[in-house]
Design an enzyme around this catalytic site. Structure first.
Site, short mmCIF file in Angstrom:
data_model
loop_
_atom_site.label_atom_id
_atom_site.label_comp_id
_atom_site.label_asym_id
_atom_site.label_seq_id
_atom_site.Cartn_x
_atom_site.Cartn_y
_atom_site.Cartn_z
N VAL A 81 50.51 15.37 -19.82
CA VAL A 81 51.76 14.99 -19.13
C VAL A 81 51.48 14.94 -17.63
O VAL A 81 50.34 15.00 -17.18
CB VAL A 81 52.93 15.95 -19.48
CG1 VAL A 81 53.13 16.02 -20.99
CG2 VAL A 81 52.71 17.35 -18.91
N HIS A 87 39.08 17.98 -20.52
CA HIS A 87 39.33 16.92 -19.55
C HIS A 87 38.56 15.65 -19.90
O HIS A 87 37.34 15.58 -19.73
CB HIS A 87 38.95 17.42 -18.14
CG HIS A 87 39.21 16.42 -17.06
ND1 HIS A 87 38.44 16.31 -15.94
CD2 HIS A 87 40.17 15.46 -16.96
CE1 HIS A 87 38.91 15.33 -15.19
NE2 HIS A 87 39.95 14.80 -15.79
N ASN A 141 38.92 8.35 -17.83
CA ASN A 141 39.65 7.10 -18.05
C ASN A 141 38.70 5.89 -17.92
O ASN A 141 37.99 5.83 -16.94
CB ASN A 141 40.75 7.06 -16.98
CG ASN A 141 41.66 5.87 -17.10
OD1 ASN A 141 41.69 5.18 -18.11
ND2 ASN A 141 42.41 5.61 -16.05
N SER A 178 43.55 16.96 -14.54
CA SER A 178 42.39 16.51 -13.76
C SER A 178 42.01 17.51 -12.70
O SER A 178 40.86 17.55 -12.26
CB SER A 178 42.71 15.22 -13.01
OG SER A 178 43.38 14.31 -13.79
N ASN A 195 35.98 15.47 -10.64
CA ASN A 195 37.03 15.03 -9.72
C ASN A 195 36.89 15.70 -8.36
O ASN A 195 37.25 15.11 -7.35
CB ASN A 195 38.41 15.32 -10.31
CG ASN A 195 38.78 14.26 -11.34
OD1 ASN A 195 38.25 13.15 -11.30
ND2 ASN A 195 39.65 14.60 -12.26
N GLU A 197 34.96 17.28 -19.84
CA GLU A 197 34.73 18.58 -19.21
C GLU A 197 35.49 19.62 -20.02
O GLU A 197 36.68 19.43 -20.32
CB GLU A 197 35.25 18.58 -17.76
CG GLU A 197 34.40 17.77 -16.81
CD GLU A 197 34.91 17.80 -15.37
OE1 GLU A 197 34.11 17.63 -14.44
OE2 GLU A 197 36.13 17.99 -15.15
N1 LIG Z 1 44.75 8.63 -15.19
C1 LIG Z 1 43.56 9.15 -15.20
O1 LIG Z 1 42.58 8.48 -14.85
C2 LIG Z 1 43.37 10.55 -15.68
C3 LIG Z 1 42.10 10.97 -16.06
C4 LIG Z 1 41.92 12.26 -16.56
C5 LIG Z 1 43.00 13.11 -16.62
N2 LIG Z 1 44.23 12.69 -16.22
C6 LIG Z 1 45.33 13.65 -16.33
O2 LIG Z 1 46.04 13.38 -17.52
C7 LIG Z 1 47.43 13.69 -17.36
C8 LIG Z 1 48.26 12.46 -17.65
O3 LIG Z 1 47.86 11.41 -16.80
P1 LIG Z 1 48.17 9.89 -17.14
O4 LIG Z 1 47.35 9.09 -16.23
O5 LIG Z 1 48.11 9.68 -18.59
O6 LIG Z 1 49.70 9.80 -16.64
P2 LIG Z 1 50.84 8.82 -17.14
O7 LIG Z 1 51.84 8.83 -16.06
O8 LIG Z 1 50.28 7.53 -17.59
O9 LIG Z 1 51.40 9.54 -18.45
C9 LIG Z 1 52.09 10.75 -18.42
C10 LIG Z 1 53.05 10.75 -19.60
O10 LIG Z 1 53.60 12.03 -19.78
C11 LIG Z 1 54.95 11.87 -20.15
N3 LIG Z 1 55.66 13.12 -19.88
C12 LIG Z 1 56.09 13.62 -18.72
N4 LIG Z 1 56.65 14.85 -18.94
C13 LIG Z 1 56.56 15.09 -20.26
C14 LIG Z 1 56.95 16.16 -21.09
N5 LIG Z 1 57.57 17.21 -20.60
N6 LIG Z 1 56.66 16.10 -22.41
C15 LIG Z 1 56.01 15.02 -22.92
N7 LIG Z 1 55.64 13.97 -22.17
C16 LIG Z 1 55.91 14.01 -20.87
C17 LIG Z 1 55.43 10.71 -19.32
O11 LIG Z 1 56.61 10.12 -19.85
C18 LIG Z 1 54.23 9.79 -19.42
O12 LIG Z 1 54.32 8.97 -20.55
C19 LIG Z 1 47.56 14.22 -15.95
O13 LIG Z 1 47.44 15.61 -15.98
C20 LIG Z 1 46.38 13.60 -15.23
O14 LIG Z 1 45.98 14.32 -14.10
C21 LIG Z 1 44.44 11.44 -15.77
#
Ligand SMILES: NC(=O)c1ccc[n+]([C@@H]2O[C@H](COP(=O)([O-])OP(=O)(O)OC[C@H]3O[C@@H](n4cnc5c(N)ncnc54)[C@H](O)[C@@H]3O)[C@@H](O)[C@H]2O)c1
Length: 721
Positions: free
Chosen positions: A410, A460, A463, A439, A510, A472
């Site tokens: 999330v 972790h 993407n 992240s 990261n 990780e």
């Molecule tokens: N984007 C990247 O490249 C990347 C890479 C590795 C890790 N991450 C991590 O992964 C996580 C998600 O990132 P993302 O890029 O997928 O973001 P995103 O914004 O695409 O998706 C997040 C999702 O979580 C949902 N959400 C929010 N609150 C919620 C809740 N309480 N219960 C259920 N769903 C909920 C949102 O509606 C959304 O669909 C973050 O912690 C981010 O740091 C991201």
């Protein structure tokens, strides 16, 4: 006649059918080493001299490996003379195989790669099982070399130029069905009947003309006649075929990898030439290649991956738990990707989001990846339907009580993650595991208010999830070793390479990327065009430039991460205040089709000039920074942060750090990784440039104490010299 040598068993039936079984004692796989070559060489001499043998079938005694290739250890540190001797001995061995005076049949089940594939190419007939485990191919270019036991010579003669170039230049392996289509195997047989089929097949070939040395120049005969198109391409179109192959390799590798180019030259000069001449070209090409450090780097990476296969992620005796069903929280970019991957590996997956449209997006993203496979015929319609049926989703917690592991993806906000964890605790069993895909946020902080913090852990992904090989694995202060081991094991089962890292903001990759991305933005703010910055990093060997990466990660997600890391290390990772502006106008990158770049569908079509106005900058005319300046400004801060990470014990070793950077960011493998790059450049030179940058641009470039120490004592970061 029968015998049992160390690695090969021979049994000859009354009908003159010799069955040779390769079964290397004490090893899970069959592979060639100096002693195996010697033994097979002697066996082939005996077989050739035998009067009673009328045909031969080669089987493997291992359950799912035919021959995995040659023992990479034996050539990685070898001298030039040793490499020459090893290659020539291998060629001579397979020459003996090709010249046996009776038909020879390979019954292939499992991996048949490198030297294994070259062995079967020196045989008359190749039969393969229909199992997915059967993979026939020549992956040598992935280790920086070319197939030099006759593979570069025999494959084009056997299956034609186009197919051979595709396999050799891409290091491809084909399953039985695709191998048959390519002409690499003669028949594909259901796995359980392979043995009987092969024995009957070989009996049927008794007295027939051999193909393995009956072609032009003494090489193999073509497996099936060339089509009109193949004849044209291999005749008057030959020059075009090779020039196209060169262009494709240059486009893909930007000239950083010499092996495919050497392979093209060897095939171009060897195709149609007398066999011995073509084989000599292979030897010379390999000798040129092993002189470059690239082979050492790629082989080093291979060994690191092998190491990971033996690890548990915790103490050696810790056993992982069984995982049958997986939950995923958040169906956005990462959640959707993780759910797809888990279902792809056969796990039933339950997704949850707070927005119905995001859940729908999660399904759509997964379906899109599988549809691509369907289009390429890597998947059947039934398999597609089967995988889709493993995915289910809801806006509430229904179905999460039976998940052994729930992966949280999330919003990157501590309070949100803690709240979600609390809600999950109310519905999960006490043995279930909560793995955060955060992240940057320390796992210990996420677990701070947990009822059972021992089962909270970091997993972790990177993407895009289906493409990036790294995971990780992070244990928080209270995470139980069994929990870490379960995540480590699950990551491997999901086809990833896990690396255990210490719990600190940004973990490893990261944290190292943050100063790189921050500096890229600063270069932009100084008037460098975004495409010039990205071009420079692509030229360095990165798969995408840093500004492109910001679009791919999501500018909003990257900003959140940058804020967290900047708070932890303000002097090294300051954020340019104007950066946050972009997000407020809805410019979140690729996912909103509005970022630094313009997107048409999936395609990045070019820089969006309106970004400059939004950042209060004039549209840059020409980039003032040179390739070297951009490299120093962007790569050296990563080197510096890597040194901090090594000093802080974030990761076990420089080799693991290099593995993580290559698999997590696509850092160019030919450079051996970030630490290898720094060592090759010279730590004293790195420190001197950082000092200059620090006086010109600010304290964020100040060299880490470990770098200064190494420079003073003339040591590398790997610490050997
Ligand atoms: N984007 C990247 O490249 C990347 C890479 C590795 C890790 N991450 C991590 O992964 C996580 C998600 O990132 P993302 O890029 O997928 O973001 P995103 O914004 O695409 O998706 C997040 C999702 O979580 C949902 N959400 C929010 N609150 C919620 C809740 N309480 N219960 C259920 N769903 C909920 C949102 O509606 C959304 O669909 C973050 O912690 C981010 O740091 C991201």
């Amino acid at each position: 006649m029968s015998s049992t040598d160390t690695a090969f068993r021979l049994a000859v039936g009354p009908d003159g059918l010799a069955v040779v079984t390769f079964d290397l004692p004490g090893e899970k796989v069959n592979k060639y080493s100096a002693s195996v070559v010697k033994e097979l060489d002697a066996l082939l001499d005996r077989l050739a001299a035998s009067k009673e043998i009328k045909a031969l079938v080669l089987f493997s005694g291992k359950p799912n490996i035919f021959i995995a290739g040659a023992d990479v250890k034996e050539f990685s540190d070898a001298s030039e003379e040793t490499v020459r001797a090893t290659v020539e001995r291998g060629q001579a061995l397979l020459g003996k195989m090709a010249n046996l005076p009776f038909p020879t049949v390979a019954a292939i089940h499992g991996a048949c790669l490198g030297g294994g594939c070259e062995t079967v190419l020196a045989m008359d007939w190749r039969l393969a099982s229909d199992s997915k485990k059967t993979q026939v191919g020549l992956p040598e270019v992935k280790l920086g070399i070319i197939p030099a036991w006759g593979g570069t010579t025999r494959l084009p003669r056997t299956i034609g130029l186009a197919g051979a170039l595709d396999i050799i230049l891409n290091g491809k392996a084909l399953d039985g069905k695709r191998a048959k289509k390519a002409g690499l195997v003669d028949e594909v047989v259901p796995e359980p009947s392979l043995r009987d089929f092969a024995l009957t097949f070989a009996r049927g070939k008794v007295g027939t003309k051999k193909r393995s040395n009956a072609g032009p120049g003494g090489g193999p005969q073509r497996a099936r006649p060339a089509t009109v198109q193949e004849k044209l391409l291999e005749g008057i179109g030959r020059k075009i075929v090779f020039s196209k192959a060169r262009q494709a390799v240059m486009k893909q590798t930007r000239g950083h990898y010499p092996a495919p180019l050497e392979a093209i030259a060897a095939i171009e000069n060897g195709f149609g030439a007398p066999l011995q001449r073509a084989l000599a070209l292979e030897v010379e090409a390999v000798l040129r290649l092993v002189k470059s450090p690239i082979v050492r780097h790629l082989v080093g990476l291979f060994f690191q991956m092998e190491e990971v296969k033996k690890e548990t992620g915790a103490a050696p005796a810790v056993k992982p738990r069984k995982v049958s069903r997986i939950g995923v929280l958040g169906a956005g970019v990462m959640g959707g990707g993780i759910a797809q991957l888990a279902a792809d590996k056969g796990y039933p997956v339950r997704m949850k989001d707070i927005k119905a449209e995001m859940l729908a997006g999660g399904y759509a993203a997964a379906a899109k990846i599988w549809r691509e496979k369907l289009k390429k015929r890597r998947m059947t319609k039934a398999e597609f339907a089967g995988k889709m049926s493993l995915l289910s989703g809801s806006l509430d917690w229904a179905g999460f009580g039976t998940c052994d592991i729930t992966i949280e993806a999330v919003l990157e906000k501590l309070s949100v993650k803690q709240a979600v964890l609390k809600e999950w605790e109310a519905v999960s069993t006490d043995t279930a595991i909560f793995a955060s895909n955060t992240s940057t946020l320390p796992i210990t902080k996420i677990a701070a208010g947990a009822r059972i913090p021992e089962r909270v852990v970091g997993m972790h992904f990177f993407n895009p999830v289906h493409k990036m090989p790294l995971v990780e694995v992070i244990w928080g202060a209270k995470t139980a070793p069994e929990v870490t081991a379960t995540i480590f094991d699950l990551a491997r089962r999901m086809g990833k390479t896990p690396v255990v890292v210490k719990d600190a903001p940004g973990f490893l990759v990261n944290r190292i990327l943050a100063p790189y991305l921050g500096e890229a933005v600063r270069l932009l703010m100084e008037g460098n065009p975004m495409e010039a910055i990205d071009r420079a990093m692509r030229a360095f060997g990165m798969p995408v430039g840093p500004i492109e990466l910001l679009d791919d990660v999501g500018i909003d997600v990257a900003t959140k991460g940058a804020e967290i890391l900047s708070a932890a290390w303000p002097s090294r990772m300051p954020i340019d205040p104007s950066f946050g502006k972009l997000v407020t106008t809805g410019r979140c990158g690729r996912k909103t089709k509005k970022g630094f770049y313009i997107y048409e569908g999936e395609k990045r079509t070019g820089p969006d000039p309106s970004v400059y106005a939004e950042l209060g900058l004039p549209v840059p005319a020409k980039g003032p920074a040179t390739q070297q300046q951009i490299e120093d400004r962007l790569i050296l801060p990563m080197v510096n942060e890597a040194a901090w990470c090594l000093a802080d014990g974030i990761v076990e070793s420089p080799a693991k750090l290099d593995l993580a950077m290559i698999f997590g960011t696509g850092f160019p493998p030919f450079r051996g990784g970030l630490v290898r790059y720094a060592d090759a450049r010279g730590i004293a030179a790195v420190v001197a440039t950082l000092d200059t940058l620090s006086s010109e641009k600010g304290a964020r470039f100040e060299p880490a104490p470990l770098l200064v120490e190494c420079a003073k004592s003339n040591r590398t970061l790997y610490g050997k010299e």
